[in-house]
Scaffold this motif. Structure first.
Motif, PDB file in Angstrom:
ATOM      1  N   LEU A  19       0.830  -1.199   0.000  1.00  0.00           N
ATOM      2  CA  LEU A  19       0.000   0.000   0.000  1.00  0.00           C
ATOM      3  C   LEU A  19       0.870   1.258   0.000  1.00  0.00           C
ATOM      4  CD1 LEU A  19      -2.835   1.232   0.111  1.00  0.00           C
ATOM      5  CD2 LEU A  19      -2.625   1.197   2.596  1.00  0.00           C
ATOM      6  N   LEU A  20       1.903   1.273   0.827  1.00  0.00           N
ATOM      7  CA  LEU A  20       2.791   2.439   0.882  1.00  0.00           C
ATOM      8  C   LEU A  20       3.518   2.640  -0.444  1.00  0.00           C
ATOM      9  CD1 LEU A  20       4.306   2.070   4.451  1.00  0.00           C
ATOM     10  CD2 LEU A  20       2.582   3.690   3.660  1.00  0.00           C
ATOM     11  N   PHE A  21       3.998   1.555  -1.039  1.00  0.00           N
ATOM     12  CA  PHE A  21       4.687   1.682  -2.319  1.00  0.00           C
ATOM     13  C   PHE A  21       3.741   2.168  -3.410  1.00  0.00           C
ATOM     14  CE2 PHE A  21       5.749  -0.192  -6.441  1.00  0.00           C
ATOM     15  CZ  PHE A  21       6.948   0.471  -6.674  1.00  0.00           C
ATOM     16  N   ARG A  22       2.519   1.660  -3.413  1.00  0.00           N
ATOM     17  CA  ARG A  22       1.560   2.070  -4.442  1.00  0.00           C
ATOM     18  C   ARG A  22       1.141   3.525  -4.263  1.00  0.00           C
ATOM     19  NH1 ARG A  22      -1.912  -3.535  -5.048  1.00  0.00           N
ATOM     20  NH2 ARG A  22      -0.225  -4.665  -6.059  1.00  0.00           N
ATOM     21  N   LEU A  23       1.022   3.987  -3.021  1.00  0.00           N
ATOM     22  CA  LEU A  23       0.732   5.404  -2.789  1.00  0.00           C
ATOM     23  C   LEU A  23       1.891   6.280  -3.266  1.00  0.00           C
ATOM     24  CD1 LEU A  23      -0.961   5.325   0.726  1.00  0.00           C
ATOM     25  CD2 LEU A  23      -2.033   5.838  -1.477  1.00  0.00           C
ATOM     26  N   TYR A  24       3.098   5.855  -2.970  1.00  0.00           N
ATOM     27  CA  TYR A  24       4.274   6.588  -3.433  1.00  0.00           C
ATOM     28  C   TYR A  24       4.316   6.619  -4.970  1.00  0.00           C
ATOM     29  CZ  TYR A  24       9.090   6.999  -4.995  1.00  0.00           C
ATOM     30  OH  TYR A  24      10.219   7.338  -5.679  1.00  0.00           O
ATOM     31  N   ALA A  25       4.090   5.481  -5.612  1.00  0.00           N
ATOM     32  CA  ALA A  25       4.129   5.417  -7.076  1.00  0.00           C
ATOM     33  C   ALA A  25       3.034   6.281  -7.687  1.00  0.00           C
ATOM     34  CB  ALA A  25       4.005   3.970  -7.534  1.00  0.00           C
ATOM     35  N   ALA A  26       1.851   6.265  -7.096  1.00  0.00           N
ATOM     36  CA  ALA A  26       0.758   7.082  -7.619  1.00  0.00           C
ATOM     37  C   ALA A  26       1.076   8.568  -7.469  1.00  0.00           C
ATOM     38  CB  ALA A  26      -0.542   6.733  -6.905  1.00  0.00           C
ATOM     39  N   SER A  27       1.664   8.961  -6.339  1.00  0.00           N
ATOM     40  CA  SER A  27       1.982  10.378  -6.152  1.00  0.00           C
ATOM     41  C   SER A  27       3.065  10.843  -7.132  1.00  0.00           C
ATOM     42  CB  SER A  27       2.415  10.641  -4.712  1.00  0.00           C
ATOM     43  OG  SER A  27       3.630   9.974  -4.437  1.00  0.00           O
ATOM     44  N   VAL A  28       4.072  10.013  -7.388  1.00  0.00           N
ATOM     45  CA  VAL A  28       5.100  10.387  -8.358  1.00  0.00           C
ATOM     46  C   VAL A  28       4.510  10.436  -9.759  1.00  0.00           C
ATOM     47  CG1 VAL A  28       7.279   9.652  -9.415  1.00  0.00           C
ATOM     48  CG2 VAL A  28       6.995   9.537  -6.947  1.00  0.00           C
ATOM     49  N   PHE A  29       3.616   9.513 -10.094  1.00  0.00           N
ATOM     50  CA  PHE A  29       2.973   9.531 -11.407  1.00  0.00           C
ATOM     51  C   PHE A  29       2.147  10.806 -11.604  1.00  0.00           C
ATOM     52  CE2 PHE A  29      -0.684   8.493 -14.119  1.00  0.00           C
ATOM     53  CZ  PHE A  29      -0.006   8.236 -15.299  1.00  0.00           C
ATOM     54  N   ILE A  30       1.420  11.218 -10.572  1.00  0.00           N
ATOM     55  CA  ILE A  30       0.633  12.455 -10.659  1.00  0.00           C
ATOM     56  C   ILE A  30       1.564  13.654 -10.827  1.00  0.00           C
ATOM     57  CG2 ILE A  30      -0.874  13.988  -9.323  1.00  0.00           C
ATOM     58  CD1 ILE A  30      -2.192  11.415  -8.211  1.00  0.00           C
ATOM     59  N   ALA A  31       2.685  13.657 -10.114  1.00  0.00           N
ATOM     60  CA  ALA A  31       3.653  14.753 -10.252  1.00  0.00           C
ATOM     61  C   ALA A  31       4.227  14.805 -11.669  1.00  0.00           C
ATOM     62  CB  ALA A  31       4.772  14.592  -9.231  1.00  0.00           C
ATOM     63  N   ILE A  32       4.518  13.656 -12.252  1.00  0.00           N
ATOM     64  CA  ILE A  32       5.017  13.616 -13.631  1.00  0.00           C
ATOM     65  C   ILE A  32       3.968  14.143 -14.591  1.00  0.00           C
ATOM     66  CG2 ILE A  32       5.707  12.045 -15.500  1.00  0.00           C
ATOM     67  CD1 ILE A  32       7.106  10.346 -13.362  1.00  0.00           C
ATOM     68  N   CYS A  33       2.701  13.794 -14.373  1.00  0.00           N
ATOM     69  CA  CYS A  33       1.619  14.307 -15.228  1.00  0.00           C
ATOM     70  C   CYS A  33       1.502  15.826 -15.110  1.00  0.00           C
ATOM     71  CB  CYS A  33       0.296  13.642 -14.874  1.00  0.00           C
ATOM     72  SG  CYS A  33       0.228  11.915 -15.345  1.00  0.00           S
ATOM     73  N   PHE A  34       1.605  16.356 -13.895  1.00  0.00           N
ATOM     74  CA  PHE A  34       1.553  17.814 -13.706  1.00  0.00           C
ATOM     75  C   PHE A  34       2.727  18.506 -14.396  1.00  0.00           C
ATOM     76  CE2 PHE A  34      -1.168  17.430  -9.683  1.00  0.00           C
ATOM     77  CZ  PHE A  34      -2.308  17.829 -10.355  1.00  0.00           C
ATOM     78  N   ILE A  35       3.903  17.926 -14.295  1.00  0.00           N
ATOM     79  CA  ILE A  35       5.075  18.514 -14.946  1.00  0.00           C
ATOM     80  C   ILE A  35       4.891  18.532 -16.463  1.00  0.00           C
ATOM     81  CG2 ILE A  35       7.538  18.127 -15.429  1.00  0.00           C
ATOM     82  CD1 ILE A  35       7.820  17.227 -12.513  1.00  0.00           C
ATOM     83  N   CYS A  36       4.404  17.442 -17.020  1.00  0.00           N
ATOM     84  CA  CYS A  36       4.173  17.398 -18.479  1.00  0.00           C
ATOM     85  C   CYS A  36       3.088  18.393 -18.887  1.00  0.00           C
ATOM     86  CB  CYS A  36       3.814  15.984 -18.913  1.00  0.00           C
ATOM     87  SG  CYS A  36       5.207  14.845 -18.856  1.00  0.00           S
ATOM     88  N   PHE A  37       2.043  18.509 -18.096  1.00  0.00           N
ATOM     89  CA  PHE A  37       0.992  19.490 -18.396  1.00  0.00           C
ATOM     90  C   PHE A  37       1.546  20.911 -18.347  1.00  0.00           C
ATOM     91  CE2 PHE A  37      -2.309  22.398 -16.854  1.00  0.00           C
ATOM     92  CZ  PHE A  37      -3.208  22.304 -17.919  1.00  0.00           C
ATOM     93  N   TYR A  38       2.350  21.192 -17.334  1.00  0.00           N
ATOM     94  CA  TYR A  38       2.964  22.525 -17.221  1.00  0.00           C
ATOM     95  C   TYR A  38       3.873  22.798 -18.423  1.00  0.00           C
ATOM     96  CZ  TYR A  38       6.232  26.114 -15.785  1.00  0.00           C
ATOM     97  OH  TYR A  38       7.027  27.237 -15.758  1.00  0.00           O
ATOM     98  N   ARG A  39       4.668  21.806 -18.796  1.00  0.00           N
ATOM     99  CA  ARG A  39       5.600  21.988 -19.900  1.00  0.00           C
ATOM    100  C   ARG A  39       4.848  22.230 -21.214  1.00  0.00           C
ATOM    101  NH1 ARG A  39      10.264  23.548 -18.888  1.00  0.00           N
ATOM    102  NH2 ARG A  39      10.539  21.989 -17.313  1.00  0.00           N
TER     103      ARG A  39
END
Length: 137
Positions: A19-39
């Motif tokens: 659960l902790l790993f999946r929460l971490y992976a989901a948060s990093v994935f969302i951050a990558i999506c935000f960065i791509c959207f910003y770019r």
């Protein structure tokens, strides 16, 4: 007991802390999506060539990081551990049902393969938990 009446030879179990790993992976994935959207939303002006090249370089590196992250998370998303029960293998087969095994230890050059190393190999083969009358060397 398995469906055929034998005890299983191995056990598979899921890893703890998923659960902790999946929460971490989901948060990093969302951050990558935000960065791509910003770019994509902050494309530089057409007259600024150096800014455009830097933007393309940054965007490609962020895409590469996102792809690399995705590949590593897919591999680690559902980790399992296998535990083997070696003692159950010998109880599953009767010694008469085991096939004969020929073991060949090649010794071509006494300089490259010293006799002590060959003897250690032969002793390791002799230490197998296999009926001695079924082994030939």
């Amino acid at each position: 007991m398995g469906s055929n009446g034998y005890l299983p030879l191995f056990q598979t179990r899921l890893a703890n802390g998923l659960l902790l790993f999946r929460l971490y992976a989901a948060s990093v994935f969302i951050a990558i999506c935000f960065i791509c959207f910003y770019r994509l939303s902050c494309f530089p002006a057409q007259h600024a060539k150096t800014q455009g090249l830097a933007w393309i370089g940054m965007f490609l590196s962020e895409l590469w990081f996102g792809f690399y992250f995705f590949i590593t998370v897919v591999v680690r998303w559902n980790p399992v551990f296998h535990s083997t029960f070696k003692n159950r293998l010998s109880s599953r087969y009767v010694e008469e049902a085991l096939p004969g095994v020929d073991i060949f230890v090649c010794t071509a050059d006494p300089v490259l393969e010293p006799p002590a190393m060959v003897i250690n190999t032969v002793l390791s083969v002799m230490a197998y938990d296999y009926p001695p009358e079924k082994l030939r060397s």
